[in-house]
Design a protein around this motif. Structure first.
Motif, PDB file in Angstrom:
ATOM      1  N   ARG A   8       0.711  -1.241   0.048  1.00 41.40           N
ATOM      2  CA  ARG A   8      -0.034  -0.015  -0.086  1.00 41.40           C
ATOM      3  C   ARG A   8       0.942   1.417   0.039  1.00 41.40           C
ATOM      4  O   ARG A   8       0.317   2.344  -0.634  1.00 41.40           O
ATOM      5  CB  ARG A   8      -0.969  -0.215   1.320  1.00 41.40           C
ATOM      6  CG  ARG A   8      -1.842  -1.103   1.103  1.00 41.40           C
ATOM      7  CD  ARG A   8      -2.885  -1.017   2.486  1.00 41.40           C
ATOM      8  NE  ARG A   8      -3.699  -2.046   2.291  1.00 41.40           N
ATOM      9  CZ  ARG A   8      -4.974  -2.428   1.951  1.00 41.40           C
ATOM     10  NH1 ARG A   8      -5.214  -1.326   0.706  1.00 41.40           N
ATOM     11  NH2 ARG A   8      -5.697  -3.306   1.790  1.00 41.40           N
ATOM     12  N   ARG A   9       1.914   1.121   0.583  1.00 40.08           N
ATOM     13  CA  ARG A   9       2.841   2.318   0.820  1.00 40.08           C
ATOM     14  C   ARG A   9       3.673   2.450  -0.373  1.00 40.08           C
ATOM     15  O   ARG A   9       4.751   3.362  -0.621  1.00 40.08           O
ATOM     16  CB  ARG A   9       3.507   2.342   2.107  1.00 40.08           C
ATOM     17  CG  ARG A   9       2.675   2.649   3.122  1.00 40.08           C
ATOM     18  CD  ARG A   9       3.417   2.376   4.465  1.00 40.08           C
ATOM     19  NE  ARG A   9       2.665   2.665   5.742  1.00 40.08           N
ATOM     20  CZ  ARG A   9       3.187   2.213   7.163  1.00 40.08           C
ATOM     21  NH1 ARG A   9       4.263   2.339   7.215  1.00 40.08           N
ATOM     22  NH2 ARG A   9       2.394   2.725   8.040  1.00 40.08           N
ATOM     23  N   PRO A  12       3.310   5.987  -4.712  1.00 36.80           N
ATOM     24  CA  PRO A  12       3.208   7.158  -4.598  1.00 36.80           C
ATOM     25  C   PRO A  12       1.782   7.439  -4.940  1.00 36.80           C
ATOM     26  O   PRO A  12       0.911   7.121  -5.770  1.00 36.80           O
ATOM     27  CB  PRO A  12       4.079   7.963  -5.265  1.00 36.80           C
ATOM     28  CG  PRO A  12       5.348   6.948  -5.611  1.00 36.80           C
ATOM     29  CD  PRO A  12       4.507   5.518  -5.811  1.00 36.80           C
ATOM     30  N   ASP A  13       1.450   8.713  -4.204  1.00 38.70           N
ATOM     31  CA  ASP A  13       0.093   9.296  -4.457  1.00 38.70           C
ATOM     32  C   ASP A  13      -0.284   9.415  -5.908  1.00 38.70           C
ATOM     33  O   ASP A  13      -1.360   9.452  -6.463  1.00 38.70           O
ATOM     34  CB  ASP A  13      -0.270  10.414  -3.535  1.00 38.70           C
ATOM     35  CG  ASP A  13      -0.365  10.187  -2.200  1.00 38.70           C
ATOM     36  OD1 ASP A  13      -0.424   9.061  -1.719  1.00 38.70           O
ATOM     37  OD2 ASP A  13       0.069  11.113  -1.343  1.00 38.70           O
TER      38      ASP A  13
END
Length: 643
Positions: free
Chosen positions: A573-574, A577-578
């Motif tokens: 999930r991390r 990047p956004d």
């Protein structure tokens, strides 16, 4: 009225004056002394007694105007000139300062410049040794023989630098001015440095050269300048690299240094940074013949047999705090009351950098950032500096592991309080730094954790390049490591040794010389780690091969676990990047693949490159990237893989 008559009138008229400067009175005294010499040489026998007596009275009157010895008196005393040598020097000077003296000399012995033969015949107390190359007049180049073919018949000429000095004009010999830089003394020194400066002054009083050594080269000129100021002198520094390579030219330059120490209130320091030990030793030995206030500035490990060694240590934390506060006060730099103590406990800046950092703070730069910028060291090829960007959110670890990592941050931030305020530094000088071991499988986050800690502290992460540090030549590995440790202490950086088992392996039974030196190398590393005052982090995939003596010296050992499925899902999930467009990717399914954190980050990046052309990253592309990552270790992904 003749020129000589005008000079006699000036001396006579000035005898009643009270407002002459020393420079003016010095010139009158020199003129009067020249007049006495002229009369003694040129007066006819019948009038010699009366003329000499009158000239002597004028000389006494001129000397009465001086509030300290004349330039000629000071020079003669410093060089211990005999009466004949002093008069010979005055004779050589006279024809340069007054044209009528040359005319009278021509009338007396047929040529305008005096010769040594004429002086031997005409002056009292004459001795042959006055003109030898080793005598003070020629050794210090005060006079020159214009015709080297004849000692007694050669005209004598005074050196230009000497002429200006005797007339009270101060300047530095041009050959030295081209390579010497003045160093101004700083404000009151910390006690440790003041003690070293006083030691230097006492050594100079005994006419011995000083070998000034310390781990921070920038502090050495500061201490030497303080010693020079205490001795009533100005310090000038010459780099050894700027000295002539030819032996004859170098010897002459060093003699000029000795002469300038006599003609002007100067002390001299030679910066031997980068010089070979043999070159430094030869320089100290040559300086020992000058009996002048000289020092050689060298690194801490320079071994020089001659000269008196004086150490300039690193400042203890209390003195660092006091020095930083004083500099901030001088620059009127505002800061929180306790910030200086915290910053000084982390950054071990040389005093010149403390002043620069205080000036930066006064200009609006936060104190921590100002000190960090001034503390950055150069590591050459032996390490690379990483500007850390990762934060705590990038780590996926159990809470107990995160707690240990945060304790490393606290150990750096609160050094002043624990070691100084609470007194731990007073109990022992060993083990005051922080050394930590990060152990675990490859890709479990060891290096990332080091970067997170450095980022949290606001420090650089210095990654040691073991390929450049380890050398096959005996002793070179230790020297390389010593330079890295010293630079890291100066720069307050977080020092990272990846794959530390390469260096810190177990010592073995000695079977040959190679084993012996390998064990010595490990022993040196143990001592250097214990004396290192900063934060050193070592990573290893094989904790069992590390020397047990080394493990005992570690403050904290963190074993990074291999991530389970829950941890892997969080990592996936991390990993995106956004701003990364992800299409139909399920982190829970990706977590089913047995990859460590480093593998997950690498697969996510590879998938991003695969999908960049389509402006999106799909599950299929992630499956390909994951399969490639597994293949690195000879593993495969069954079926279609995660989606």
């Amino acid at each position: 009225m003749t020129g000589a008559g005008r000079r006699r009138a000036q001396v006579h008229d000035a005898s009643g004056a009270l407002d002459l400067s020393w420079e003016e009175a010095n010139r009158l005294a020199l003129v009067a002394e020249l007049d006495v010499l002229r009369v003694r040489i040129t007066a006819y026998p019948g009038e010699a007694h009366e003329s000499v007596a009158a000239a002597d009275r004028r000389l006494i009157a001129a000397r009465s105007l001086l509030d300290r010895p004349s330039a000629l008196d000071e020079l003669a005393a410093a060089l211990r000139l005999t009466g004949f040598e002093r008069t010979l020097l005055l004779l050589a000077v006279g024809q340069e300062l007054a044209g009528e003296v040359a005319d009278e000399l021509t009338a007396a012995h047929g040529q305008p410049r005096p010769t040594f033969g004429f002086a031997l015949a005409a002056l009292p107390g004459a001795h042959w040794s006055a003109i030898t190359p080793d005598g003070p007049l020629r050794r210090w180049e005060l006079i020159r023989l214009l015709d080297s073919a004849s000692l007694t018949g050669s005209p004598l000429a005074a050196d230009e630098r000497l002429l200006h000095h005797l007339m009270g004009v101060r300047y530095l010999e041009p050959d030295l001015a081209a390579i010497a830089r003045p160093v101004q003394p700083m404000h009151a020194l910390p006690p440790s440095f003041a003690t070293a400066a006083e030691t230097i002054r006492l050594v100079w009083e005994r006419g011995r050269p000083v070998v000034l050594q310390g781990p921070q080269p920038a502090n050495l000129p500061v201490v030497a300048a303080a010693a020079a100021k205490a001795a009533g002198r100005d310090l000038r520094v010459i780099s050894v690299a700027d000295l002539p390579s030819a032996v004859r030219d170098r010897d002459r330059l060093l003699r000029l240094v000795g002469r300038e120490s006599i003609l002007a209130p100067a002390a001299w320091a030679f910066d031997a940074d980068g010089a070979q030990p043999a070159e430094t030793h030869a320089l100290v030995r040559a300086l020992g013949t000058l009996s002048a206030p000289v020092a050689v500035l060298g690194p801490f490990d320079t071994a020089v047999a001659d000269g008196v060694h004086v150490a300039v240590p690193r400042l203890p934390i209390p003195e660092r705090v006091a020095a930083l506060k004083a500099a901030l006060d001088r620059h009127a730099a505002a800061r929180p009351d306790d910030e200086a103590a915290t910053v000084a406990g982390v950054f071990d800046l040389a005093l010149p950098d403390v002043e620069l950092a205080a000036g930066d703070t006064a200009s609006g730069t936060p104190l921590w950032h100002a000190c960090r910028a001034r503390s950055r060291s150069r590591y050459g090829t032996q390490a690379r500096v990483v500007r850390p960007r990762a934060g705590w959110d990038d780590l996926v670890l159990p809470a107990t592991h995160l707690e240990k990592l945060r304790s490393l941050v606290a150990a750096v931030r609160h050094r002043t309080r624990v070691l100084h305020d609470w007194g731990f530094a007073g109990k022992s000088s060993r083990g005051l730094g922080t050394a930590a071991l990060f152990a675990g499988h490859s890709g479990t986050g060891k290096t990332l954790a080091a970067e997170v800690i450095a980022h949290e502290l606001g420090l650089d992460l210095v990654v040691v390049d073991l390929s450049q540090v380890v050398s096959k030549f005996i002793g070179e590995t230790e020297k390389n490591l010593g330079r890295v440790f010293d630079a890291a202490e100066d720069g307050a950086a977080v020092l990272l040794f990846d794959e530390a088992d390469t260096l810190f392996g177990k010592r073995t039974e000695v079977r040959d010389s190679h084993d012996r030196y390998a064990n010595l190398e490990v022993g040196y590393l143990l001592q250097r780690m214990e004396s290192f005052t900063g934060l050193a982090i070592l990573t290893t995939n094989a904790r069992s091969v590390l020397d047990q003596a080394f493990l005992r010296r570690l403050r904290i050992v963190v074993t990074f676990p291999y991530p389970d499925r829950t941890a892997r899902e969080t990592m996936w999930r991390r990993a995106f990047p956004d701003g990364m467009p992800v299409d139909g990717v399920a982190p829970a399914r990706l977590a089913a693949v047995d990859l460590p954190g480093g593998g997950i980050a690498a697969a996510a990046l590879t998938a991003a490159y695969l999908g960049a052309g389509e402006d999106r990253v799909t599950a299929e592309q992630l499956a390909v990237a994951t399969r490639w990552e597994l293949a690195k270790n000879g593993r495969s992904l069954g079926g279609r893989g995660p989606s």
